[in-house]
Design a protein around this motif. Structure first.
Motif, PDB file in Angstrom:
ATOM      1  N   GLU A 103       9.506  -4.329  11.429  1.00  0.00           N
ATOM      2  CA  GLU A 103       9.813  -5.183  10.496  1.00  0.00           C
ATOM      3  C   GLU A 103       9.687  -4.605   8.729  1.00  0.00           C
ATOM      4  N   VAL A 104       8.193  -4.199   9.752  1.00  0.00           N
ATOM      5  CA  VAL A 104       8.061  -3.023   8.905  1.00  0.00           C
ATOM      6  C   VAL A 104       8.694  -1.635   8.548  1.00  0.00           C
ATOM      7  N   LEU A 105       8.592  -1.517   9.552  1.00  0.00           N
ATOM      8  CA  LEU A 105       9.269   0.375   9.831  1.00  0.00           C
ATOM      9  C   LEU A 105      10.863  -0.285   8.711  1.00  0.00           C
ATOM     10  N   ARG A 106      11.281  -1.510   9.185  1.00  0.00           N
ATOM     11  CA  ARG A 106      12.826  -0.583   9.034  1.00  0.00           C
ATOM     12  C   ARG A 106      12.297  -1.083   7.567  1.00  0.00           C
ATOM     13  N   ARG A 107      11.817  -2.292   6.959  1.00  0.00           N
ATOM     14  CA  ARG A 107      11.847  -2.706   5.223  1.00  0.00           C
ATOM     15  C   ARG A 107      11.913  -1.047   4.436  1.00  0.00           C
ATOM     16  N   LEU A 108      10.635  -0.125   5.378  1.00  0.00           N
ATOM     17  CA  LEU A 108      10.354   0.643   4.769  1.00  0.00           C
ATOM     18  C   LEU A 108      11.972   1.763   4.470  1.00  0.00           C
ATOM     19  N   ARG A 109      12.743   1.900   5.726  1.00  0.00           N
ATOM     20  CA  ARG A 109      13.524   2.699   6.028  1.00  0.00           C
ATOM     21  C   ARG A 109      14.649   1.927   5.174  1.00  0.00           C
ATOM     22  N   ALA A 110      14.992   1.082   5.280  1.00  0.00           N
ATOM     23  CA  ALA A 110      15.822   0.021   4.088  1.00  0.00           C
ATOM     24  C   ALA A 110      15.750   0.756   2.418  1.00  0.00           C
ATOM     25  N   GLY A 111      14.858   0.324   2.453  1.00  0.00           N
ATOM     26  CA  GLY A 111      14.125   0.814   0.901  1.00  0.00           C
ATOM     27  C   GLY A 111      14.256   2.773   0.695  1.00  0.00           C
ATOM     28  N   GLY A 112      14.450   3.188   1.047  1.00  0.00           N
ATOM     29  CA  GLY A 112      14.458   4.289   1.497  1.00  0.00           C
ATOM     30  C   GLY A 112      13.525   5.352   1.635  1.00  0.00           C
ATOM     31  N   SER A 113      12.281   5.032   2.042  1.00  0.00           N
ATOM     32  CA  SER A 113      11.210   5.385   2.443  1.00  0.00           C
ATOM     33  C   SER A 113      11.214   6.326   3.159  1.00  0.00           C
ATOM     34  N   ALA A 146       1.326  -1.276  -0.080  1.00  0.00           N
ATOM     35  CA  ALA A 146      -0.232  -0.103   0.156  1.00  0.00           C
ATOM     36  C   ALA A 146       1.061   1.409  -0.091  1.00  0.00           C
ATOM     37  N   VAL A 147       1.744   1.401   0.525  1.00  0.00           N
ATOM     38  CA  VAL A 147       2.752   2.399   1.151  1.00  0.00           C
ATOM     39  C   VAL A 147       3.387   1.945  -0.678  1.00  0.00           C
ATOM     40  N   ALA A 148       3.807   2.166  -1.769  1.00  0.00           N
ATOM     41  CA  ALA A 148       4.843   1.488  -2.830  1.00  0.00           C
ATOM     42  C   ALA A 148       3.202   1.865  -3.408  1.00  0.00           C
ATOM     43  N   GLU A 149       1.818   1.803  -3.431  1.00  0.00           N
ATOM     44  CA  GLU A 149       0.891   2.028  -4.759  1.00  0.00           C
ATOM     45  C   GLU A 149       0.363   2.941  -4.426  1.00  0.00           C
ATOM     46  N   HIS A 150       0.205   3.544  -2.620  1.00  0.00           N
ATOM     47  CA  HIS A 150      -0.624   4.785  -2.687  1.00  0.00           C
ATOM     48  C   HIS A 150       0.098   6.512  -2.418  1.00  0.00           C
ATOM     49  N   ARG A 151       1.285   6.037  -1.656  1.00  0.00           N
ATOM     50  CA  ARG A 151       2.260   7.298  -1.777  1.00  0.00           C
ATOM     51  C   ARG A 151       1.415   7.719  -0.464  1.00  0.00           C
ATOM     52  N   LEU A 161      18.476  10.368   4.496  1.00  0.00           N
ATOM     53  CA  LEU A 161      17.676  10.893   5.881  1.00  0.00           C
ATOM     54  C   LEU A 161      16.173  10.613   5.865  1.00  0.00           C
ATOM     55  N   THR A 162      15.758   9.983   7.068  1.00  0.00           N
ATOM     56  CA  THR A 162      14.111   9.942   7.193  1.00  0.00           C
ATOM     57  C   THR A 162      13.853  11.363   7.934  1.00  0.00           C
ATOM     58  N   THR A 163      12.592  11.323   7.447  1.00  0.00           N
ATOM     59  CA  THR A 163      12.135  13.156   8.052  1.00  0.00           C
ATOM     60  C   THR A 163      12.611  13.549   9.982  1.00  0.00           C
ATOM     61  N   THR A 164      12.463  12.728  10.750  1.00  0.00           N
ATOM     62  CA  THR A 164      12.974  13.168  12.380  1.00  0.00           C
ATOM     63  C   THR A 164      14.525  13.473  11.337  1.00  0.00           C
ATOM     64  N   GLU A 165      15.210  12.611  10.475  1.00  0.00           N
ATOM     65  CA  GLU A 165      16.313  12.885  10.741  1.00  0.00           C
ATOM     66  C   GLU A 165      16.988  13.947  10.341  1.00  0.00           C
ATOM     67  N   PHE A 166      16.367  14.130   8.862  1.00  0.00           N
ATOM     68  CA  PHE A 166      16.473  15.509   8.253  1.00  0.00           C
ATOM     69  C   PHE A 166      15.974  16.708   9.484  1.00  0.00           C
ATOM     70  N   GLU A 167      14.933  16.619  10.496  1.00  0.00           N
ATOM     71  CA  GLU A 167      14.359  17.584  10.998  1.00  0.00           C
ATOM     72  C   GLU A 167      15.795  18.158  12.045  1.00  0.00           C
ATOM     73  N   LEU A 168      16.661  16.993  12.633  1.00  0.00           N
ATOM     74  CA  LEU A 168      16.896  17.127  13.517  1.00  0.00           C
ATOM     75  C   LEU A 168      18.297  17.701  12.799  1.00  0.00           C
ATOM     76  N   LEU A 169      19.031  17.550  11.879  1.00  0.00           N
ATOM     77  CA  LEU A 169      20.354  18.156  10.956  1.00  0.00           C
ATOM     78  C   LEU A 169      19.765  19.866  10.832  1.00  0.00           C
ATOM     79  N   ARG A 170      18.282  20.258   9.701  1.00  0.00           N
ATOM     80  CA  ARG A 170      18.693  21.110   9.846  1.00  0.00           C
ATOM     81  C   ARG A 170      18.289  22.070  10.986  1.00  0.00           C
ATOM     82  N   LEU A 171      17.596  21.308  12.764  1.00  0.00           N
ATOM     83  CA  LEU A 171      17.686  22.426  13.738  1.00  0.00           C
ATOM     84  C   LEU A 171      19.173  22.825  13.610  1.00  0.00           C
ATOM     85  N   LEU A 172      20.517  21.355  13.983  1.00  0.00           N
ATOM     86  CA  LEU A 172      21.470  21.792  14.026  1.00  0.00           C
ATOM     87  C   LEU A 172      22.483  22.868  13.283  1.00  0.00           C
TER      88      LEU A 172
END
Length: 239
Positions: free
Chosen positions: A69-79, A42-47, A161-172
């Motif tokens: 595991e779902v979250l791990r696969r999403l992050r490993a796949g670059g989502s 569904a993540v791949a189909e509906h974005r 980066l994940t969204t949270t990593e991006f926001e943390l780096l932007r803050l720094l």
């Protein structure tokens, strides 16, 4: 106006129906999946713009992944899709484990619908690009962050980066050479303190270091007893 999309993943039909109904009533376009494999499809189909993901799905096998595991696969796949965990696990270590896995927030069952909606909106506000000045690019030494495209580069290397990593780096980067305390980072990146679990800041600083700070001299520094700071090395440090 295009409605934001939310994917609800829960193998308890009544919970999935309740959450989906509330989100639809609040104006979201909602999709539902009842197991981990269907969630990945569904993540791949509906974005979706956000995923509400139950941790305690069917199991932990390759064909029946649980929420972690779902979250791990999403992050490993670059989502980098924002993920709000929904679970009956309310112990502190479980919350931290979920956040360390890359989740953006954590809601414990039983929950109030008002709290869930508040968390969903808070995560979407935090992770949405929103209206910005074009050409807003932050640079510290050879590290570059584009706030419009949300692309990050270190020298010639592109960094995902994940969204949270991006926001943390932007803050720094926005506060170059300013020491930020853990409480300040929690308030600015996560909007609240997760019940005092400030160790999540240490975890995400560690994630950033592994992705953007692998070369010498380092950009991200720990100031003992005070917090963290990102700063370009002085010329003498490069000599």
């Amino acid at each position: 106006m295009t409605r934001q999309r939310v994917l609800v993943v829960d193998d308890e039909e009544n919970v999935a129906h309740l959450v989906a109904s509330v989100l639809r009533f609040d104006g979201f376009e909602v999709f539902v999946a009842d197991n981990g494999m269907r969630a990945l499809i569904a993540v791949a189909e509906h974005r979706p713009d956000l995923v509400v993901l139950d941790v305690m799905l069917g199991g932990s096998t390759d064909d029946d992944p649980d929420g972690f595991e779902v979250l791990r696969r999403l992050r490993a796949g670059g989502s980098g899709v924002p993920v709000v965990f929904l679970t009956a696990r309310d112990a502190g270590p479980d919350r931290v484990a979920g956040l360390r896995a890359g989740a953006d927030d954590y809601v414990v069952k039983p929950f109030s619908l008002e709290e869930l909606l508040a968390r969903v909106h808070a995560v979407l506000r935090r992770t949405a690009p929103g209206p910005q000045v074009r050409g807003s690019v932050l640079r510290v030494d050879d590290l570059e962050l584009d706030e419009d495209s949300r692309e990050v580069r270190k020298g010639d290397r592109e960094i995902t980066l994940t969204t949270t990593e991006f926001e943390l780096l932007r803050l720094l980067m926005r506060n170059e050479r300013v020491v930020l305390s853990k409480s300040t980072i929690l308030e600015r990146v996560w909007n609240y303190d997760f019940g005092g679990n400030a160790n999540i800041v240490e975890s995400y600083i560690g994630y950033l270091r592994k992705k953007v700070d692998t070369d010498e001299p380092k950009l991200i520094h720990t100031i003992r007893g005070a917090g963290y700071v990102l700063k370009a090395p002085r010329p003498a440090q490069r000599a």
